[in-house]
Design an enzyme around this catalytic site. Structure first.
Site, PDB file in Angstrom:
ATOM      1  N   THR A 137      49.528  34.577  17.522  1.00 27.18           N
ATOM      2  CA  THR A 137      49.533  33.837  18.779  1.00 27.18           C
ATOM      3  C   THR A 137      50.175  34.640  19.899  1.00 27.18           C
ATOM      4  O   THR A 137      49.785  34.518  21.059  1.00 27.18           O
ATOM      5  CB  THR A 137      50.276  32.505  18.601  1.00 27.18           C
ATOM      6  OG1 THR A 137      49.611  31.738  17.599  1.00 27.18           O
ATOM      7  CG2 THR A 137      50.313  31.701  19.888  1.00 27.18           C
TER       8      THR A 137
ATOM      9  N   TYR B 138      42.798  28.219  21.015  1.00 28.86           N
ATOM     10  CA  TYR B 138      42.863  29.582  21.526  1.00 28.86           C
ATOM     11  C   TYR B 138      42.454  30.528  20.409  1.00 28.86           C
ATOM     12  O   TYR B 138      42.261  30.129  19.251  1.00 28.86           O
ATOM     13  CB  TYR B 138      44.281  29.913  22.021  1.00 28.86           C
ATOM     14  CG  TYR B 138      45.321  29.880  20.926  1.00 28.86           C
ATOM     15  CD1 TYR B 138      45.655  31.033  20.226  1.00 28.86           C
ATOM     16  CD2 TYR B 138      45.951  28.697  20.572  1.00 28.86           C
ATOM     17  CE1 TYR B 138      46.591  31.000  19.201  1.00 28.86           C
ATOM     18  CE2 TYR B 138      46.894  28.656  19.552  1.00 28.86           C
ATOM     19  CZ  TYR B 138      47.209  29.821  18.873  1.00 28.86           C
ATOM     20  OH  TYR B 138      48.119  29.788  17.857  1.00 28.86           O
TER      21      TYR B 138
ATOM     22  N   THR C  42      52.754  33.162  13.487  1.00 31.34           N
ATOM     23  CA  THR C  42      53.845  32.356  12.943  1.00 31.34           C
ATOM     24  C   THR C  42      53.508  31.672  11.624  1.00 31.34           C
ATOM     25  O   THR C  42      54.417  31.270  10.892  1.00 31.34           O
ATOM     26  CB  THR C  42      54.280  31.282  13.965  1.00 31.34           C
ATOM     27  OG1 THR C  42      53.163  30.439  14.274  1.00 31.34           O
ATOM     28  CG2 THR C  42      54.801  31.928  15.238  1.00 31.34           C
ATOM     29  N   ASP C  43      52.234  31.528  11.280  1.00 26.08           N
ATOM     30  CA  ASP C  43      51.883  30.747  10.086  1.00 26.08           C
ATOM     31  C   ASP C  43      52.375  31.387   8.795  1.00 26.08           C
ATOM     32  O   ASP C  43      52.760  30.675   7.858  1.00 26.08           O
ATOM     33  CB  ASP C  43      50.373  30.541  10.012  1.00 26.08           C
ATOM     34  CG  ASP C  43      49.880  29.467  10.976  1.00 26.08           C
ATOM     35  OD1 ASP C  43      50.729  28.772  11.571  1.00 26.08           O
ATOM     36  OD2 ASP C  43      48.650  29.332  11.137  1.00 26.08           O
TER      37      ASP C  43
ATOM     38  N   LYS D 158      58.930  27.890   8.708  1.00 18.69           N
ATOM     39  CA  LYS D 158      58.268  27.190   9.814  1.00 18.69           C
ATOM     40  C   LYS D 158      58.176  25.717   9.439  1.00 18.69           C
ATOM     41  O   LYS D 158      57.590  25.361   8.422  1.00 18.69           O
ATOM     42  CB  LYS D 158      56.869  27.763  10.063  1.00 18.69           C
ATOM     43  CG  LYS D 158      56.176  27.160  11.282  1.00 18.69           C
ATOM     44  CD  LYS D 158      54.838  27.834  11.555  1.00 18.69           C
ATOM     45  CE  LYS D 158      54.192  27.240  12.801  1.00 18.69           C
ATOM     46  NZ  LYS D 158      52.881  27.866  13.117  1.00 18.69           N
TER      47      LYS D 158
ATOM     48  N   GLU E 295      66.756  21.721 -19.964  1.00 24.55           N
ATOM     49  CA  GLU E 295      65.586  22.020 -20.787  1.00 24.55           C
ATOM     50  C   GLU E 295      64.886  23.316 -20.397  1.00 24.55           C
ATOM     51  O   GLU E 295      63.952  23.748 -21.089  1.00 24.55           O
ATOM     52  CB  GLU E 295      64.575  20.873 -20.679  1.00 24.55           C
ATOM     53  CG  GLU E 295      65.088  19.519 -21.139  1.00 24.55           C
ATOM     54  CD  GLU E 295      65.855  18.790 -20.050  1.00 24.55           C
ATOM     55  OE1 GLU E 295      65.903  19.305 -18.908  1.00 24.55           O
ATOM     56  OE2 GLU E 295      66.425  17.718 -20.336  1.00 24.55           O
TER      57      GLU E 295
END
Length: 326
Positions: free
Chosen positions: A14, A27, A93-94, A166, A284
């Site tokens: 971005t 965009y 950013t993802d 994020k 466990e």
């Protein structure tokens, strides 16, 4: 005092995105090349010598191990160059937290390495990319940024790669850290650290490999059955990350299926689908052959397990020891 020499490795996102209107929500990421971007930065008059290299120009949902390999190679070269004072990586950013983490555990800590992005494209009203980048320049220029591992700068805050997540899809305050929040505050004119560097002069913790083993993520939800596991696990699968409810929990039937797979050599790591999910070991886990992800979210747990398996570390106790260090 001479201006710092900073290498900028661009991958798109971005921060390099554009739209047909300053007010449109949609965009196209990765539209501005590094030369055009740095020309805009030079207009800010920040004292630094910037050199740019375009590694990719994509939305970060399309990030791949091959691009990680190219980033890693470029960063290693720059770290070994006595002329280079710091490295900035522009990124969407993802998946920035995943790229930051894989570089964090495969690069030495002798020079600042800073990832930066934006929540709004360059054509948008209130574009945050220029300020974020100016902040990243401040961090990458600071010798005290070395020894803190790979860092991410977003929204006037500095995060460590291990912690950053994020947690919002909109707004410039979209990132938080867990278990630590920000490790510093930054503006284009000031930088304040919360504590001293904690990884001084460390070598890379793992060798980088773009040939990572198959490790899928199993998302636990109400009504899930063992057949979901069977759809994910193939003959090529070496491990699996359980994106569990609560503290890495799962239905009994799914647990039994994973226990059988773990006994057959599949490495199973329990993580949490919660934003602030700390997963401790259960009594466990030893008998089941499971590993607790501790504070790593499923995406980062997957990367660490892949690197461990690629390094020939397959014993659950040894894998747990590495997760405990994060």
């Amino acid at each position: 005092m001479s201006n710092p020499n900073l290498l900028v490795l661009a991958t798109g996102g971005t921060i390099a995105g554009s739209a047909d209107s300053a007010t449109r929500h949609d965009y196209r990421p990765g539209q501005i090349g590094i030369d055009d971007f740095l020309a805009r930065i030079e207009e800010l008059g920040i004292p630094a010598n910037l050199t740019g290299k375009q590694i990719a120009n994509i939305g970060s949902e399309n990030m791949t191990p091959a691009i990680w390999r190219d980033l890693h190679r470029a960063a290693v070269t720059a770290i070994g160059d006595p002329v280079c004072d710091g490295i900035i990586i522009t990124h969407g950013t993802d998946t920035v937290e995943e790229t930051a983490f894989v570089l964090d555990v495969t690069l030495p800590t002798s020079k600042p390495v800073v990832l930066v992005g934006a929540m709004r494209p360059a054509t948008a009203v209130g574009y945050d990319g220029l300020r974020n980048f100016a902040n990243a320049m401040r961090v990458a220029s600071d010798p005290d940024a070395a020894g803190r591992g790979v860092l991410v700068v977003m929204g006037d805050r500095v995060f460590a790669a291990r912690d950053i997540r994020k947690n919002r899809t909109r707004g410039t305050d979209a990132f938080a850290g867990f278990p630590r929040d920000a490790v510093g505050l930054v503006t284009p004119s000031a930088l304040d650290w919360f504590g001293a560097p904690w990884r001084m002069d460390e070598t890379a913790r793992f060798d980088f490999s773009a040939d990572l083993p198959d490790v899928p993520v199993l998302f636990i939800h109400a009504g899930i059955t063992p057949e979901y596991v069977d759809r994910l696990v193939t003959t090529e699968t070496r491990g699996i990350i359980v994106c569990g409810v609560g503290e890495g929990n799962m239905p009994d039937s799914v647990r039994e299926r994973l226990i059988r797979l773990a006994q057959g050599g599949l490495r199973v790591v329990r993580a949490s689908r919660l934003g602030e999910g700390l997963v401790d070991r259960e009594p466990e886990d030893d008998a089941n052959g499971f590993v607790a992800a501790r504070a790593l979210n499923p995406a980062k747990a997957r990367i660490l397990l892949q690197l461990l398996i690629a390094a020939g570390i397959s014993d659950p106790a040894a894998i747990q020891s590495e997760f405990d260090r994060r």
